[in-house]
Design a protein around this motif. Structure first.
Motif, short mmCIF file in Angstrom:
data_model
loop_
_atom_site.label_atom_id
_atom_site.label_comp_id
_atom_site.label_asym_id
_atom_site.label_seq_id
_atom_site.Cartn_x
_atom_site.Cartn_y
_atom_site.Cartn_z
N TYR A 1 -3.19 3.50 -1.01
CA TYR A 1 -3.78 3.02 -2.25
C TYR A 1 -2.97 1.87 -2.83
O TYR A 1 -1.77 1.79 -2.63
CB TYR A 1 -3.87 4.17 -3.27
CG TYR A 1 -4.76 5.29 -2.81
CD1 TYR A 1 -6.12 5.29 -3.11
CD2 TYR A 1 -4.24 6.34 -2.05
CE1 TYR A 1 -6.94 6.31 -2.68
CE2 TYR A 1 -5.07 7.37 -1.61
CZ TYR A 1 -6.40 7.35 -1.93
OH TYR A 1 -7.23 8.37 -1.50
N ILE B 1 0.83 -1.20 0.00
CA ILE B 1 0.00 0.00 0.00
C ILE B 1 0.87 1.25 0.00
O ILE B 1 1.89 1.31 0.70
CB ILE B 1 -0.92 -0.02 1.24
CG1 ILE B 1 -1.90 -1.20 1.10
CG2 ILE B 1 -1.66 1.29 1.40
CD1 ILE B 1 -2.75 -1.43 2.33
N PRO C 1 0.70 5.34 0.67
CA PRO C 1 -0.08 6.48 1.15
C PRO C 1 -0.13 7.60 0.11
O PRO C 1 0.80 7.78 -0.67
CB PRO C 1 0.68 6.95 2.40
CG PRO C 1 1.54 5.80 2.79
CD PRO C 1 1.86 5.07 1.52
N ALA D 1 -8.60 1.56 -1.94
CA ALA D 1 -8.08 2.38 -0.86
C ALA D 1 -8.27 1.66 0.46
O ALA D 1 -9.29 1.02 0.68
CB ALA D 1 -8.79 3.72 -0.83
N LYS D 2 -7.25 1.78 1.31
CA LYS D 2 -7.34 1.25 2.68
C LYS D 2 -7.29 2.46 3.60
O LYS D 2 -6.37 3.27 3.52
CB LYS D 2 -6.19 0.30 2.97
CG LYS D 2 -6.23 -0.26 4.38
CD LYS D 2 -5.05 -1.14 4.69
CE LYS D 2 -5.11 -1.56 6.14
NZ LYS D 2 -3.85 -2.12 6.60
N GLU D 3 -8.28 2.59 4.46
CA GLU D 3 -8.36 3.73 5.38
C GLU D 3 -7.53 3.45 6.63
O GLU D 3 -7.14 2.33 6.89
CB GLU D 3 -9.83 3.96 5.77
CG GLU D 3 -10.74 4.08 4.59
CD GLU D 3 -11.37 5.44 4.46
OE1 GLU D 3 -11.27 6.23 5.40
OE2 GLU D 3 -11.94 5.70 3.39
N GLY D 4 -7.25 4.51 7.35
CA GLY D 4 -6.58 4.37 8.63
C GLY D 4 -5.12 4.78 8.61
O GLY D 4 -4.58 5.23 7.60
N ASP E 1 -2.37 3.11 8.68
CA ASP E 1 -1.52 2.38 7.73
C ASP E 1 -2.18 2.32 6.34
O ASP E 1 -1.86 1.44 5.55
CB ASP E 1 -1.27 0.95 8.24
CG ASP E 1 -0.51 0.94 9.55
OD1 ASP E 1 0.35 1.82 9.73
OD2 ASP E 1 -0.79 0.06 10.38
N GLY E 2 -3.05 3.27 6.07
CA GLY E 2 -3.81 3.26 4.83
C GLY E 2 -3.05 3.80 3.64
O GLY E 2 -1.93 4.28 3.74
#
Length: 140
Positions: free
Chosen positions: A67, A27, A29, A59-62, A64-65
């Protein structure tokens, strides 16, 4: 479709973002993407949002989020990216046929047909290329 724009800058930045994500392990950021592409984070996030809506990236939120590509680089065509980024045909700015004072009706009709044909050429060409075609090739 007001959230999309017809701009070569947006298309180019979307392609560059996808190339970075294709070469990224895991991922990435948005701040890292913006830094690598020397782009404003807020502007880049608008582009990334269109790519997420189109299912090209996820997309991963948070904390440690970030794309990542939603599918392989060899499965994402440049047409997919073009479709995700456009609201108007590419040729609109290139060949403006809406100016009434410039054209007779028969000329305007012929130019409308040409504009539509140009759009078809562009889309057909983009459909033949993938993100992986744009990645650097190993010379070894």
């Amino acid at each position: 479709m007001k959230d999309k724009v017809s701009s070569t800058k947006w298309f180019g930045l979307a392609l560059q973002s996808l190339l970075v994500l294709a070469e990224q392990d895991g991922i990435c950021p948005s701040a890292v993407l913006a830094q690598k592409l020397e782009a404003q984070s807020t502007f880049l996030r608008k582009i990334l949002a269109n790519l997420v809506k189109a299912g090209i990236i996820s997309a991963k939120e948070g904390r440690d989020g970030g794309y990542y590509l939603a599918r392989g680089a060899n499965e994402i065509t440049l047409k997919d990216v073009y479709d995700a980024m456009r609201s108007d045909p590419y040729s609109k700015g290139f060949l403006d046929v809406n100016s009434k004072e410039c054209f007779t009706p028969s000329t305007r009709s012929a130019l409308y047909d040409l504009k539509d044909e140009m759009e078809s050429w562009l889309v057909e060409g983009l459909a033949k290329k993938t993100i992986s075609d744009l990645l650097p090739k190993d010379n070894g």
